[in-house]
Design an enzyme around this catalytic site. Structure first.
Site, short mmCIF file in Angstrom:
data_model
loop_
_atom_site.label_atom_id
_atom_site.label_comp_id
_atom_site.label_asym_id
_atom_site.label_seq_id
_atom_site.Cartn_x
_atom_site.Cartn_y
_atom_site.Cartn_z
N LYS A 53 28.91 56.08 -1.79
CA LYS A 53 27.59 55.57 -2.18
C LYS A 53 26.58 56.72 -2.22
CE LYS A 53 28.68 50.95 -0.53
NZ LYS A 53 28.58 49.90 0.51
N GLN A 97 26.17 48.89 6.29
CA GLN A 97 27.59 48.80 5.94
C GLN A 97 28.30 47.83 6.88
OE1 GLN A 97 28.86 50.16 3.19
NE2 GLN A 97 30.91 49.40 3.56
N ASP A 120 22.17 45.02 -1.46
CA ASP A 120 23.53 44.48 -1.38
C ASP A 120 23.58 43.03 -1.86
OD1 ASP A 120 25.67 46.06 -0.58
OD2 ASP A 120 25.09 46.03 1.54
N1 GUN Z 1 31.68 46.19 3.34
C1 GUN Z 1 32.56 45.95 2.33
N2 GUN Z 1 31.90 45.85 1.16
C2 GUN Z 1 30.59 46.04 1.43
C3 GUN Z 1 29.42 46.07 0.61
O1 GUN Z 1 29.44 45.87 -0.61
N3 GUN Z 1 28.25 46.31 1.28
C4 GUN Z 1 28.19 46.49 2.62
N4 GUN Z 1 27.01 46.70 3.16
N5 GUN Z 1 29.26 46.46 3.40
C5 GUN Z 1 30.45 46.25 2.80
#
Ligand code: GUN
Length: 294
Positions: A53, A97, A120
């Site tokens: 990211k 996350q 998100d």
């Molecule tokens: N864990 C797995 N996929 C994601 C996501 O798209 N965003 C976040 N914050 N955590 C995750």
């Protein structure tokens, strides 16, 4: 011939579009979009996702900040950081996350995020708005799947989309998106899950089959109709001593036997994964534009 749907190439094209638009925004005197990621602990998968990211932010011309917290962080400390980011005007959007350590109530953290910074798309306000087709931040993986199908010329209108898996971050929001009366959606949707008897009987009726249950190789050739489109969301780390890192990523689809049967399929890695990250970039750019009145 089976088409391999290249999520890496599709996401690269979208990132180039975002970078061009961002350059224009910065040239007009605005600050670059700013994404913050909170990473709790040192889970290998989460480390990789967050690093990707941050890398994507660089490619898009965004500012990014990574905030690391130890596994031992208390829920109060994490919530305090969320409050601080909600109030920080230099932050356009942020993510926490997942998964979080067991002693932290994940839902309480998600609900503490200001919905206007929830890039998100996990906050109930965004989930609810998405369900009824209002403007919102869509959750990244379903949004990436819709965009991937759209950009690869795969028709969804009137098609039967079968989703295996009902998670809050993939199965449920994807079902809501796919059934909207909208471009890239307008599908008839069936969701299968762990209590569904005879899953194969249902998956065989899919024009588009989405596997999002986190069980390596679950979807086998006998579960797929000839000519179906297969979207594999699985990314399980499977021990593999022949690989430099000691593991490989395994999708939920038995690629070797399923690929020859279908018309198009997403690989793992290089399919849905890169699209999830680019969706976060799309949401962050949208958040930044809204905050700057662009
Ligand atoms: N864990 C797995 N996929 C994601 C996501 O798209 N965003 C976040 N914050 N955590 C995750």
């Amino acid at each position: 011939m089976t088409k391999i749907i290249d999520g890496k190439a599709t996401s690269a094209a979208i990132k180039a579009e975002i970078a061009r638009e961002t350059a224009g925004i910065v040239a007009a005197g605005h600050a670059a979009p700013h994404l913050v990621a909170i990473l709790v602990g040192h889970d290998g998968g989460s480390e990789t996702y967050v690093a990707n990211k941050v890398k994507a932010c660089e490619v898009c011309g965004f500012r990014s900040t990574l905030i690391r917290m130890e596994d031992s962080v208390s829920q109060e400390e994490l919530l305090a950081e969320v409050s601080r980011l909600n109030a920080d005007d230099s932050v356009d959007g942020f993510i926490v996350q997942l998964p979080l350590p067991r002693h932290i109530n994940e839902q309480a953290v998600v609900e503490a995020i200001d919905p206007s910074k929830d890039v998100d798309g996990f906050h109930p306000v965004n989930v609810g708005r998405q369900a009824i087709g209002l403007p919102c931040f869509h959750s990244a993986t379903p949004m990436g799947i819709v965009e991937l199908l759209k950009r690869n010329g795969i028709e969804t209108s009137g098609k039967h989309v079968v989703i295996v898996g009902r998670s809050n971050i993939v199965g449920k929001p994807l079902a809501a998106m796919m059934m909207q009366k909208a471009e890239g959606a307008n599908a008839t949707v069936t969701v299968c899950h762990s209590a569904t008897p005879n899953i194969a009987q249902i998956t065989r009726t899919a024009d588009i089959l989405v596997a999002a249950l986190g069980r390596p190789g679950f979807i086998t050739a006998d579960m797929v109709a000839d000519g179906a489109v297969i979207v594999d969301v699985g990314t399980t780390r499977v021990p593999d001593s022949t690989r430099p890192k000691g593991f490989r990523l395994s999708g939920d689809v038995d690629f070797e036997t399923v690929a020859p049967k279908c018309s198009a399929i997403t690989p793992v890695p290089g399919g849905v994964g890169p699209m999830t990250i680019v969706s976060l970039m799309i949401n962050t750019l949208a958040a930044a534009k809204r905050r700057r009145g662009i």
